[in-house]
Design a protein around this motif. Structure first.
Motif, short mmCIF file in Angstrom:
data_model
loop_
_atom_site.label_atom_id
_atom_site.label_comp_id
_atom_site.label_asym_id
_atom_site.label_seq_id
_atom_site.Cartn_x
_atom_site.Cartn_y
_atom_site.Cartn_z
N LYS A 61 -38.17 -25.84 1.67
CA LYS A 61 -38.97 -25.62 0.71
C LYS A 61 -39.62 -27.03 -0.15
CE LYS A 61 -35.65 -23.43 -1.23
NZ LYS A 61 -35.02 -23.31 -0.29
N ARG A 62 -40.90 -26.79 -0.86
CA ARG A 62 -41.38 -28.15 -1.27
C ARG A 62 -40.53 -28.40 -2.57
NH1 ARG A 62 -46.33 -25.43 0.29
NH2 ARG A 62 -47.45 -26.79 1.78
N SER A 63 -39.72 -27.61 -3.09
CA SER A 63 -39.04 -28.01 -4.12
C SER A 63 -37.71 -28.62 -3.70
CB SER A 63 -38.55 -26.71 -5.21
OG SER A 63 -37.80 -25.84 -4.43
N ASP A 64 -37.49 -28.55 -2.47
CA ASP A 64 -36.04 -29.31 -2.09
C ASP A 64 -36.18 -30.80 -2.21
OD1 ASP A 64 -35.41 -26.79 -0.94
OD2 ASP A 64 -35.65 -27.49 1.05
N ARG A 65 -34.93 -31.33 -2.43
CA ARG A 65 -34.74 -32.84 -2.61
C ARG A 65 -34.57 -33.31 -1.19
NH1 ARG A 65 -30.44 -34.94 -5.96
NH2 ARG A 65 -31.94 -36.84 -6.27
N ILE A 66 -35.24 -34.50 -1.15
CA ILE A 66 -35.32 -35.15 0.53
C ILE A 66 -35.16 -36.38 0.27
CG2 ILE A 66 -36.74 -35.54 2.42
CD1 ILE A 66 -38.19 -32.88 1.94
N ALA A 67 -34.02 -37.11 0.81
CA ALA A 67 -33.85 -38.58 0.79
C ALA A 67 -34.26 -38.92 2.25
CB ALA A 67 -32.51 -38.66 0.60
N VAL A 68 -34.87 -40.13 2.15
CA VAL A 68 -35.41 -41.12 3.32
C VAL A 68 -34.59 -42.31 3.36
CG1 VAL A 68 -37.38 -42.29 4.48
CG2 VAL A 68 -37.86 -39.86 3.32
N ILE A 69 -33.69 -42.57 4.21
CA ILE A 69 -33.02 -43.95 4.46
C ILE A 69 -33.84 -44.93 5.16
CG2 ILE A 69 -30.72 -44.81 5.03
CD1 ILE A 69 -29.57 -42.01 4.69
N GLY A 70 -34.18 -45.88 4.34
CA GLY A 70 -34.81 -46.87 5.00
C GLY A 70 -36.32 -47.07 4.63
N GLY A 71 -36.69 -48.03 4.07
CA GLY A 71 -38.18 -48.35 3.69
C GLY A 71 -39.03 -49.13 4.38
N GLY A 72 -38.62 -48.64 5.84
CA GLY A 72 -39.47 -49.55 6.63
C GLY A 72 -40.68 -48.74 7.10
N VAL A 73 -41.44 -49.09 8.05
CA VAL A 73 -42.82 -48.38 8.42
C VAL A 73 -42.54 -46.92 8.66
CG1 VAL A 73 -44.75 -48.32 10.18
CG2 VAL A 73 -43.74 -50.58 9.42
N HIS A 74 -41.80 -46.52 9.56
CA HIS A 74 -41.58 -45.05 9.56
C HIS A 74 -41.04 -44.32 8.30
CE1 HIS A 74 -41.28 -46.07 14.08
NE2 HIS A 74 -41.55 -44.62 14.17
N GLY A 75 -40.14 -44.96 7.60
CA GLY A 75 -39.82 -44.42 6.48
C GLY A 75 -40.86 -44.15 5.36
#
Length: 525
Positions: free
Chosen positions: A53-67
Motif C-alpha cells: 500500500k502507498r502508506s506503507d513504510r519502506i526502507a532501502v538499505i544502501g544509497g548506491g545507484v540501484h538504491g
C-alpha cells in the motif's frame, strides 16, 4: 581469415536479398513466439503478490545507484514513507566526482550511452532526468580504440578487430557480424530488459557462458568486440561469465560502438546495403562519438535526484541486522542499527552482496543465495596530471585510449585498461585498472606511473586515487542451477526484496531498467 561455417543466428542484414527475405521472415516469427512467451509467463504466473500500500513504510538499505533509483521509483509511484539508509557519508560512491582546473571529472562511472537500438540519442528516461535536474551534457569524441601504438595510428579500428580487415572476405564477415549483432540486440532488448527475462524468452540458454553463446550465434566479430569492451570497462574477464548477464549489459552500451565500427569502415546512413531503419537512423547520426558525459559530474546527478525527488536519506546509518517478523508477532521487517530498532512494512536490500550477508542472523534461503555471489573484483582509478600526453591527444579532448592489454582472458594485476582525457585545455587524465588484494596503494600508483610513461604520458602529479569493489556476478554454474530464478522467486518473501549488479548486470542504464521492472512487478498499484 577462415571461412565462416553455416550460421545459427537470429539475423544477418548483410545477405543476398533472396536469403535476407527468408531470414527476416524467420526473425519476426521468432520475435512473435518470444513475445507470446513473455505475455504467457505474466498472465499465468502462479506467484500472487500482496501488493504493498502507498502508506506503507519502506526502507532501502544502501544509497548506491540501484538504491537511489529504487527510492525514486517508489516516490514517483506515490509511496511517501521511503527512507534510504547509507552507512557511508557519500551517495552512489562509484560515481564520485572531483574538481580540477574549474572542471568536473568523474573517477569511475562516467559514460552515458549516446545511442540506443531505437536510434541515436541518450536513453529517454535518463535524458529526461538530466534535463529535469537542470544538468547538462557534453559529447565524447569518437573513441581512440587500441589503434594507438608508438604514437602512430595503426587502424581506425580496435586491435581485436584488425584480423578481420586483412582480406576482403574478412572485411565482409566483419560487416555481416556487426549488422547481425545489432539486430540481435535490438530484438532481445524489445522483449527482455533483465538477465532472467533473456533466459525466459529463450534468447539465452540458462547454462550458457559468454563463450558458449558466442559459439552458438556464430557472429565472431561482434562477440569478440563486445567481449573486448566488457573487459576494458572492468566487467571482465567475461568469457566464463553467464551469457545472460553479459548480453544484458551490452544491449545498452553496444549500439554506439556498433556505429563507430561501421563508420570507421566507411558505412553511413546513406549506405545502399540492406539494413534496418533503426540501424540506418543510428548511422545517420551527426555525432560520431560513443557516449555523453554529465558536465557537472555523475555524482551531482545522484545528489540532484535525491534533492529533486525529495528522497529521505539517513547518511552514516549502518544497518547491522534485519529480522522478518513472524505473522503472529506482527507483519513487516525490523531493522537494527547500533542501539536502535525501527520497524518497516517492506525492506529493499541494495547493498553489495558481501555487505548484505552481515545483515542476516540465522538461517535464511536468501542468505544462502546471496553468499554465492558475494565475491568482488577490486579495481583502482588514478587521477593524475601529465606534463605531456601522446601526440595523438595533443589537440584532442574527451579521448579514450584502450591499450592492447585490455584484450585478455585473465584479470591482470594492476594493468591499465583505459585512460581518459576530458578537456583539451587541461592536463588532467584518469586511468582505470584491475587491481588485486595484495598490492598496496603506493605500489599500484608506482606501477601505473611506469606504465603510463610507456604510453607517452609524462606522469607529474597524483590528484586522487580510489579503490572500488565491483560486485562479482553469479557464476555460469549458479545461473544454470536457477540462481536468477530462485532470487526472483524470493522477491517479496517476508516483505524483503533484493536489487543490485549481481541480478541486473553492470551499468547505470541497466540498473535503471532493472529497478523499473522490479517496481512494476511488485509495487505498481
Amino acid at each position: 581469415m577462415q571461412k565462416k561455417s553455416k550460421r545459427s543466428v537470429f539475423f544477418c542484414s548483410y545477405l543476398p536479398v533472396c536469403r535476407r527475405d527468408i531470414v527476416v521472415m524467420n526473425i519476426w516469427k521468432s520475435f512473435a513466439i518470444l513475445a507470446c512467451v513473455v505475455i504467457a509467463a505474466k498472465r499465468f504466473s502462479s506467484k500472487e503478490d500482496d501488493k504493498p500500500k502507498r502508506s506503507d513504510r519502506i526502507a532501502v538499505i544502501g544509497g548506491g545507484v540501484h538504491g537511489l533509483f529504487m527510492a525514486r521509483a517508489l516516490k514517483l509511484g506515490g509511496y511517501s514513507n521511503v527512507v534510504v539508509f547509507e552507512k557511508e557519508n557519500a551517495l552512489a560512491a562509484s560515481t564520485e566526482t572531483f574538481e580540477a582546473d574549474s572542471q568536473s571529472f568523474d573517477y569511475a562511472t562516467k559514460f552515458i550511452p549516446a545511442d540506443t537500438t531505437a536510434g541515436p540519442g541518450i536513453p529517454s528516461e535518463l535524458k529526461t532526468m538530466i534535463e529535469t535536474y537542470g544538468l547538462t551534457t557534453r559529447p565524447y569524441t569518437a573513441a581512440i580504440q587500441n589503434y594507438f601504438y608508438q604514437e602512430q595510428l595503426v587502424s581506425p579500428l580496435p586491435e581485436v578487430l584488425l584480423p578481420y580487415v586483412q582480406s576482403e572476405e574478412g572485411r565482409q564477415q566483419l560487416i555481416s557480424d556487426i549488422f547481425g549483432g545489432f539486430e540481435l540486440m535490438k530484438m532481445s532488448f524489445a522483449v527482455a530488459k533483465t538477465p532472467l527475462s533473456l533466459i525466459e524468452t529463450g534468447f539465452v540458454k540458462k547454462d550458457e557462458t559468454w563463450s558458449d553463446f558466442a559459439e552458438r550465434i556464430n557472429l565472431p566479430a561482434f562477440t569478440d568486440y563486445a567481449e573486448f569492451l566488457a573487459n576494458t570497462f572492468l566487467n571482465g574477464p567475461v568469457r566464463d561469465q553467464p551469457a545472460a548477464i553479459v548480453l544484458n549489459g551490452r544491449n545498452v552500451f553496444m549500439p554506439s560502438y556498433v556505429k563507430s565500427v561501421l563508420q570507421a569502415l566507411g558505412i553511413g546512413g546513406d549506405t545502399t546495403l540492406p539494413i534496418s531503419n533503426e540501424l540506418r537512423s543510428l548511422l545517420a547520426s551527426p555525432f560520431p562519438g560513443s557516449s555523453f558525459v554529465i558536465n557537472e559530474g555523475y555524482q551531482t546527478f545522484f545528489e540532484k535526484l535525491v534533492e529533486t525527488e525529495g528522497i529521505d536519506v539517513c547518511m552514516g546509518c549502518e544497518i547491522t541486522k534485519i529480522k522478518a517478523n513472524k505473522k503472529d508477532a506482527g507483519s513487516g521487517v525490523s531493522l537494527y542499527t547500533r542501539g536502535t530498532k525501527q520497524d518497516f512494512d517492506h525492506v529493499i536490500i541494495s547493498s553489495r552482496p558481501h555487505d548484505s550477508l552481515k545483515l542476516f542472523h540465522g538461517p535464511s534461503a536468501l542468505k544462502d543465495l546471496v553468499s554465492s555471489a558475494s565475491d568482488f573484483n577490486p579495481v583502482f582509478v588514478l587521477a593524475f596530471r601529465t606534463d605531456s600526453t601522446p601526440s595523438i591527444l595533443a589537440e584532442s579532448f574527451a579521448a579514450i585510449i584502450y591499450p592492447a592489454s585490455s584484450n585478455f582472458n585473465d584479470v591482470p594485476d594492476g594493468t591499465i585498461s583505459a585512460v581518459t582525457k576530458d578537456f583539451a585545455d587541461s592536463n588532467v587524465c584518469v586511468a582505470i585498472a584491475y587491481s588485486d588484494f595484495e598490492t598496496s596503494d603506493e605500489e599500484a600508483i608506482t606501477k601505473a606511473a611506469l606504465e603510463l610513461e610507456d604510453y607517452k604520458f609524462q606522469f607529474s602529479e597524483v590528484i586522487g586515487y580510489r579503490k572500488y569493489s565491483y560486485v562479482s556476478v553469479p557464476t555460469a554454474e549458479e545461473v544454470a542451477n536457477d540462481w536468477l530464478t530462485k532470487m526472483n522467486d524470493l522477491q517479496g518473501v517476508d516483505n524483503i526484496y533484493t536489487i543490485g549488479e549481481a541480478l541486473s548486470g553492470y551499468g547505470v542504464p541497466v540498473s535503471l531498467n532493472f529497478v523499473n521492472d522490479l517496481y512494476k512487478e511488485h509495487f505498481a498499484t
